[in-house]
Design a protein around this motif. Structure first.
Motif, short mmCIF file in Angstrom:
data_model
loop_
_atom_site.label_atom_id
_atom_site.label_comp_id
_atom_site.label_asym_id
_atom_site.label_seq_id
_atom_site.Cartn_x
_atom_site.Cartn_y
_atom_site.Cartn_z
N CYS B 81 0.84 -1.19 0.00
CA CYS B 81 0.00 0.00 0.00
C CYS B 81 0.88 1.24 0.00
N HIS B 83 0.14 3.99 1.19
CA HIS B 83 -0.01 4.78 2.40
C HIS B 83 1.05 4.37 3.40
N ARG B 84 0.88 3.26 4.08
CA ARG B 84 1.89 2.88 5.07
C ARG B 84 2.28 1.42 4.96
N ALA B 85 2.29 0.95 3.71
CA ALA B 85 3.03 -0.27 3.33
C ALA B 85 2.34 -1.62 3.56
N ALA B 86 1.14 -1.65 4.08
CA ALA B 86 0.50 -2.97 4.25
C ALA B 86 0.29 -3.64 2.89
N CYS B 101 -7.01 -1.77 0.78
CA CYS B 101 -6.13 -2.00 1.91
C CYS B 101 -6.96 -2.00 3.18
N TYR B 103 -6.02 -1.58 6.14
CA TYR B 103 -5.52 -0.78 7.27
C TYR B 103 -6.30 0.53 7.38
N HIS B 104 -6.16 1.43 6.36
CA HIS B 104 -6.92 2.69 6.42
C HIS B 104 -7.85 2.84 5.23
N GLY B 105 -7.91 1.80 4.40
CA GLY B 105 -8.94 1.78 3.38
C GLY B 105 -8.58 2.35 2.02
N TRP B 106 -7.32 2.64 1.77
CA TRP B 106 -6.97 3.08 0.41
C TRP B 106 -7.33 1.96 -0.57
#
Ligand code: FES
Ligand SMILES: [Fe+2]
Lengths: 160, 391
Positions: B81, B83-86, B101, B103-106
């Motif tokens: 991702c 955003h922060r790599a998940a 994703c 994690y935060h939904g991107w």
């Protein structure tokens, strides 16, 4: 065919006996438990596959099963040198279908294998199809649904 | 830490044991081989329909191979991702128009574009959504349905890389009346040893009559014919096709599959028996292997089922051949490599060096018990491992 109640206890005893033969390395006697058209099957990747269109880890007909047992006893099967020591624990035995000629039985197992000083736990579900033959039960099909059948597994050259 | 000098680890007809044991060398292999060359990631039949995807890796990089839902174009994307790599995709295979994703939904479309994020008010005009899609690998190439990717912007084209291996891939694809498919699942196995042991073992007919004696005993009992390995090795050929690729031409049916040859495509792809083999390095002493049975398109179910049965007889985690390779070729070698006597750290790959022939195309040939294939592998290995070296 009449529907008769097959005692769960009787079938469970059969499964325990089968495991005993494997664990005691009485492979020829284990082979004798199978019918002439018997199948020993371990699907690959998932439990429910069509073996004609999807690869299996093992799909032994009687001929190949005899070869498997011959290899184990030949002293030439390096994959079993050193040998695996195994113990089966068989539980949750449930008769799925039965009549006086045939039983389909589901069971769960834990199999502890020791080889090369490494102890490995294998687990899954067995589904045996047993056929009545000359007053005893014979294995027409033994299916092994390993819970890790889609993982990268090691040397599976022992009998599950 | 000892200093690694790659030049000194491969000499004429021998390789040093460190190439299988040293963590530092493994890391160099990841950057200098797997991040530089072309690596097989999927066959088109694995992602046959619009929206299909498959996850895989090159070296240690997790990737998603997708087929665009609209254009059907194939993309190879980093599974990370922005955003922060998940990782955004967890499944081995599947069908999806979007990867969201968790994690935060991107959310990304299956061509990699970033299509949305929850609560967009925190980003101003400096945030360019068009630049925040899943990163695409620098190069994707497809040859005869086999999809390769390269993490390097530069380097030879896929065609150039495949070189003399191409006609053999053409042959494989032509074995089915309507082509081939990798749609019958896979054998997956693992061993505690270096990945190159599996590559070497893919073309090593020298070991057949020894390691696999029990298999060939069974075979000869069944066919009534005994294989004369001595004669076989005198007539069969192994060829160094260049670029690290090599070929073993079988003289007859060994009962292990349909292909009349074993082909290694450097660094980690193999074709043999009735299978495509992918060797995945996990760490210096851990390797994962996929065997994909090759199914023929346009033949009966029975014919493909028969291929599967033959494949299972020799290959896979319970096949009569593979299990003996796992024990002898990998476990015992990994164990033996720990013995490091003075001058005793070298492995011999010199067999048949005295009878190699080179043709006008530069293809080196010797007989099938010769270690031509290992020499081909380590020639390319050394070239790449020393190219652009900092030391
Ligand atoms: S890490 Fe993917 S949305 Fe935050
Ligand atoms: Fe082998």
């Amino acid at each position: 065919m009449n529907t008769v109640m097959v005692e769960r206890k009787e079938i469970e005893d059969f499964l325990i006996h089968e495991a005993f033969l494997i664990n005691e390395e009485k492979f020829s006697e284990w082979l004798d438990l199978f019918t002439e058209d018997g199948i020993y099957w371990i699907p690959s990747n998932k439990d429910h596959i069509d073996p004609n269109t999807h690869v299996s880890i093992i799909y032994d007909d009687r001929e190949r099963l005899e070869e498997r047992v011959w290899r184990l006893e030949s002293g030439l099967a390096y994959g079993q040198e050193p040998k695996s020591r195994t113990r089966h624990l068989i539980t949750n035995v449930k008769i799925l279908e039965s009549d006086d000629q045939k039983v389909v039985v589901s069971s769960n197992f834990i199999l502890v294998e020791l080889r090369r000083s490494i102890q490995t736990i294998w687990s899954g579900r067995f589904e045996h199809q047993l056929r009545s033959q000359g007053g005893t039960w014979k294995i027409a099909s033994k299916k092994v649904e390993l819970i890790n059948n889609n993982e990268f597994i090691g040397n599976l050259s022992f009998i599950v | 830490m000892k200093t690694i000098n790659i030049e000194e680890l491969v000499k004429d007809g021998a390789v040093h044991g460190d190439i299988y044991n040293e963590e530092e060398i493994f890391q160099l292999e990841m950057t200098r081989i797997f991040e530089k060359t072309w690596v097989f990631v999927a066959h088109e039949s694995e992602i046959a329909n619009p929206g299909d995807y498959k996850t895989t890796v090159i070296g240690e990089h997790p990737l998603i191979v997708t087929r665009d839902s609209d254009t059907e174009e194939i993309f190879v994307l980093f599974n990370r991702c922005r955003h922060r790599a998940a990782t955004v995709c967890q499944q081995e295979t599947g069908n999806a128009n979007f990867f969201r994703c968790a994690y935060h939904g991107w959310t990304y479309s299956n061509n990699g574009d970033l299509t949305g994020m929850p609560f967009q008010d925190g980003y101003d005009e400096h945030f360019d959504r068009c630049k925040m899609g899943l990163i695409k690998v620098p190069r994707v190439g497809i040859y005869q349905g086999f999809i390769f990717a390269s993490l390097s912007e530069e380097g030879p084209s896929l065609e150039e890389h495949l070189g003399h291996a191409r006609p053999y891939i053409d042959y494989i694809v032509g074995t089915g009346p309507d082509g081939i498919a990798l749609n019958a699942g896979a054998h997956k196995y693992s061993f505690d040893g270096n990945w190159k042991l599996q590559i070497e073992n893919t073309i090593d007919p020298y070991h057949l009559s020894v390691t696999h004696r029990s298999f060939f005993n069974i075979l000869s009992k069944k066919t009534g014919k005994k294989i004369n390995f001595n004669r076989m090795h005198k007539s069969e050929k192994i060829r160094d096709l260049g670029n690290g690729h090599s070929l073993y031409e079988l003289g007859g049916d060994l009962g292990i599959g349909a292909l009349p040859f074993n082909l290694i495509v450097f660094p980690n792809l193999g074709f043999l028996g009735s299978q495509v083999r992918v060797t995945r390095p996990i760490s210096v002493n851990k390797t994962h292997v996929f065997l994909y049975p090759i199914m023929l398109k346009g033949v009966s179910v029975e014919e493909n089922a028969e291929r599967l049965r033959k494949h299972e007889g020799f290959y896979g985690p319970a096949g009569f051949g593979t299990v003996d390779d796992l024990e002898v070729g990998f476990d015992r070698v990994a164990e033996g490599l720990k013995a490091k006597g003075p001058d005793g750290e070298w492995l011999e790959i010199s067999r048949g060096m005295n009878r190699e022939e080179v043709d006008e195309q530069g293809i080196i040939t010797a007989t099938s018990s010769d270690e031509v294939s290992a020499r081909a592998l380590y020639k390319e290995w050394k070239r790449l491992m020393t190219a652009g070296s900092i030391s």
